[in-house]
Design a protein around this motif. Structure first.
Motif, PDB file in Angstrom:
ATOM      1  N   PRO A   3      28.783  24.360  43.358  1.00 60.74           N
ATOM      2  CA  PRO A   3      27.401  23.963  43.457  1.00 60.74           C
ATOM      3  C   PRO A   3      26.773  24.244  44.810  1.00 60.74           C
ATOM      4  O   PRO A   3      27.465  24.623  45.735  1.00 60.74           O
ATOM      5  CB  PRO A   3      27.485  22.450  43.238  1.00 60.74           C
ATOM      6  N   TYR A  54      30.311  14.789  41.582  1.00 58.90           N
ATOM      7  CA  TYR A  54      29.601  13.733  40.872  1.00 58.90           C
ATOM      8  C   TYR A  54      30.353  12.403  40.943  1.00 58.90           C
ATOM      9  O   TYR A  54      29.793  11.356  40.627  1.00 58.90           O
ATOM     10  CB  TYR A  54      29.405  14.122  39.406  1.00 58.90           C
ATOM     11  N   ILE A 161      32.022  20.407  35.386  1.00 56.18           N
ATOM     12  CA  ILE A 161      30.721  20.910  35.837  1.00 56.18           C
ATOM     13  C   ILE A 161      30.890  22.211  36.614  1.00 56.18           C
ATOM     14  O   ILE A 161      30.203  23.214  36.357  1.00 56.18           O
ATOM     15  CB  ILE A 161      30.001  19.847  36.680  1.00 56.18           C
ATOM     16  N   ILE A 209      23.814  20.463  32.455  1.00 51.09           N
ATOM     17  CA  ILE A 209      23.532  21.086  33.746  1.00 51.09           C
ATOM     18  C   ILE A 209      22.662  22.328  33.605  1.00 51.09           C
ATOM     19  O   ILE A 209      22.108  22.815  34.599  1.00 51.09           O
ATOM     20  CB  ILE A 209      24.831  21.417  34.507  1.00 51.09           C
ATOM     21  N   ALA A 212      19.431  21.524  34.990  1.00 50.36           N
ATOM     22  CA  ALA A 212      19.309  21.322  36.437  1.00 50.36           C
ATOM     23  C   ALA A 212      18.505  22.470  37.046  1.00 50.36           C
ATOM     24  O   ALA A 212      18.522  23.596  36.542  1.00 50.36           O
ATOM     25  CB  ALA A 212      20.691  21.263  37.075  1.00 50.36           C
ATOM     26  N   TRP A 307      16.588  14.716  40.491  1.00 45.15           N
ATOM     27  CA  TRP A 307      17.484  15.627  41.196  1.00 45.15           C
ATOM     28  C   TRP A 307      17.312  15.509  42.697  1.00 45.15           C
ATOM     29  O   TRP A 307      16.208  15.657  43.222  1.00 45.15           O
ATOM     30  CB  TRP A 307      17.228  17.073  40.755  1.00 45.15           C
ATOM     31  N   LEU A 311      21.333  20.674  41.970  1.00 41.37           N
ATOM     32  CA  LEU A 311      22.391  20.368  41.006  1.00 41.37           C
ATOM     33  C   LEU A 311      22.778  18.892  40.949  1.00 41.37           C
ATOM     34  O   LEU A 311      23.206  18.413  39.905  1.00 41.37           O
ATOM     35  CB  LEU A 311      23.644  21.200  41.309  1.00 41.37           C
TER      36      LEU A 311
END
Length: 329
Positions: A3, A54, A161, A209, A212, A307, A311
Motif C-alpha cells: 500500500p 489494518y 489486502i 479495496i 479505495a 479514508w 488505502l
C-alpha cells in the motif's frame, strides 16, 4: 508500491525485531470430546491476532517492552499504538471497548504483510509475512501467555489486502487458481496454529479495496480486475473455513464480513457520521496530531473522512469493524 503508507504505518514497519530462530509453541490443552470449546465472548482471556497494516499496532515481543497484563491488555506500545487508522484500529477497539471481559491481546500483525513473501512480495523485503507471524512471532507470544489454552483463547486473522493489491493485475486469466495457492499456504498456517492448540478462530474477509481511492484513481480496468480478485478471494476464504470445521469438529470458526461493513459505510456515509466517503486529503494522509484534527484546506475533520489516505480507512471505520466482530463473538 502497495500500500501507500502513512507516517504511522511506516513507524510500525520500522520497529526493530531481532529474532534468532523460530521456536516451537507449547501445546495448549485442546478439546478431548471432539466438540468446540468456544467459551463465548465472556470466557475469552487471550486474543492472538495476525495481519497487516489494518491490524498492526507496533507490538514488540523482543525489546523488553511491557507484555499484555491486567490493566494493560495490549502491552506495548501505549494505546492505541502505531496504527494506520489515525487512532485506534479494530483490534484496539475490540480489546478495550467492545470486550465482555478483560482480554489480553498479543497482536503480531505487521504493516505491509502478505500471506507468504515468496508468493506475493511485500512492498519492502523486511516486512514480516503471515507465515513469519505464525511461525516466529506466535511461539514467542505463546511462551509469554503462559495460561492460554484452547478454551480461553481466540485466534484472529485479517490478511489478504496486500496479496490482492500486489497481484490482481498479474493473473487476469487465472485469478481463482492463484488465489487457491494463497489459500493453501494460509490454511496450512491455520493448521499449524491448530497443532499448537488453537481451536477458536475469527477470520475477517478482504474489504472492497477496489473502492479505495488508490484503485478508483487508477482506472476503470483496475477497479474491475481488483473487484474480481476480491470476490474470488472471499469466496475461497468462505469455502476454506467451512472445510476447516469439517476437518476438525472441535474447531469454532466464524467470518466477519468487512465487505458488508465497508459497503454500508460507503453507500450511506451520513448514517455513520462521515462527510467524505470517496476522497482523501493529503494534509491528513500521514496522520494528524489528534484523532479529530481539522485543517481548513481539507474541509471536514479527519475523522469525517472514510479514508485517511488512498488505502487506509480512519479509526471510526475500524470501530464499525470491531462492532461487527463483537456481534459475531
Amino acid at each position: 508500491m502497495y500500500p501507500s503508507p502513512s507516517k504511522t504505518f511506516l513507524a510500525a514497519v520500522a520497529v526493530a525485531l531481532t529474532l534468532s530462530s523460530a521456536v516451537e509453541a507449547v501445546p495448549a490443552s485442546a478439546s478431548s470430546s471432539g466438540k468446540p470449546v468456544y467459551p463465548g465472548a465472556k470466557g475469552l482471556k487471550y486474543f492472538f491476532s495476525f495481519g497487516d497494516s489494518y491490524t498492526q499496532t507496533g507490538f514488540n515481543l523482543t525489546d523488553g517492552s511491557p507484555m499484555p497484563s491486567s490493566g494493560n491488555p495490549l502491552g506495548n506500545p501505549v494505546y492505541p499504538g502505531w496504527t494506520s487508522a489515525n487512532g485506534p484500529n479494530w483490534i484496539d477497539y475490540l480489546t478495550v471497548e467492545f470486550n465482555k471481559t478483560e482480554t489480553l491481546t498479543y497482536n503480531m500483525a505487521y504493516g505491509g504483510a502478505t500471506i507468504d513473501a515468496a508468493l506475493v512480495a511485500p512492498y519492502r523485503p523486511e516486512v514480516f509475512s503471515l507465515k513469519d507471524q505464525v511461525q516466529t512471532f506466535f511461539p514467542l507470544a505463546s511462551g509469554h501467555a503462559a495460561n492460554w489454552k484452547a478454551s480461553n483463547s481466540l485466534f484472529l486473522v485479517w490478511i489478504g489486502i496486500n496479496d490482492i493489491g500486489g497481484s490482481y493485475w498479474a493473473h487476469p486469466d487465472d485469478v481463482d487458481g492463484f488465489q487457491s495457492g494463497l489459500m493453501d499456504v494460509y490454511f496450512g498456517l491455520v493448521d499449524e496454529l491448530y497443532s499448537a492448540g488453537a481451536r477458536n478462530f475469527l477470520f475477517l474477509d478482504v474489504p472492497p479495496i477496489q473502492r479505495a481511492p488508490l484503485t478508483v484513481e487508477s482506472s476503470a480496468e483496475a477497479v474491475a480486475l481488483e473487484t474480481r480478485a476480491v470476490n474470488s478471494y472471499n469466496a475461497l476464504l468462505s469455502s476454506r473455513v467451512s472445510a476447516l470445521k469439517k476437518a476438525h469438529t472441535d474447531v469454532w470458526s466464524k467470518i466477519v464480513s468487512t465487505t458488508k461493513v465497508f459497503n454500508n459505510i460507503m453507500d450511506r456515509p451520513a448514517k455513520y457520521g462521515f462527510e467524505n466517503a470517496t476522497g482523501w486529503c493529503e494534509e491528513y494522509s500521514n496522520g494528524t496530531p489528534e484523532w479529530d484534527t481539522q485543517y481548513s484546506e481539507c474541509g471536514p475533520a479527519v475523522d469525517k473522512y472514510v479514508w485517511l489516505n488512498n488505502l487506509h480507512p480512519t479509526h471510526l471505520v475500524h470501530k464499525e469493524v470491531a462492532k461487527a466482530a463483537a456481534k459475531v463473538l
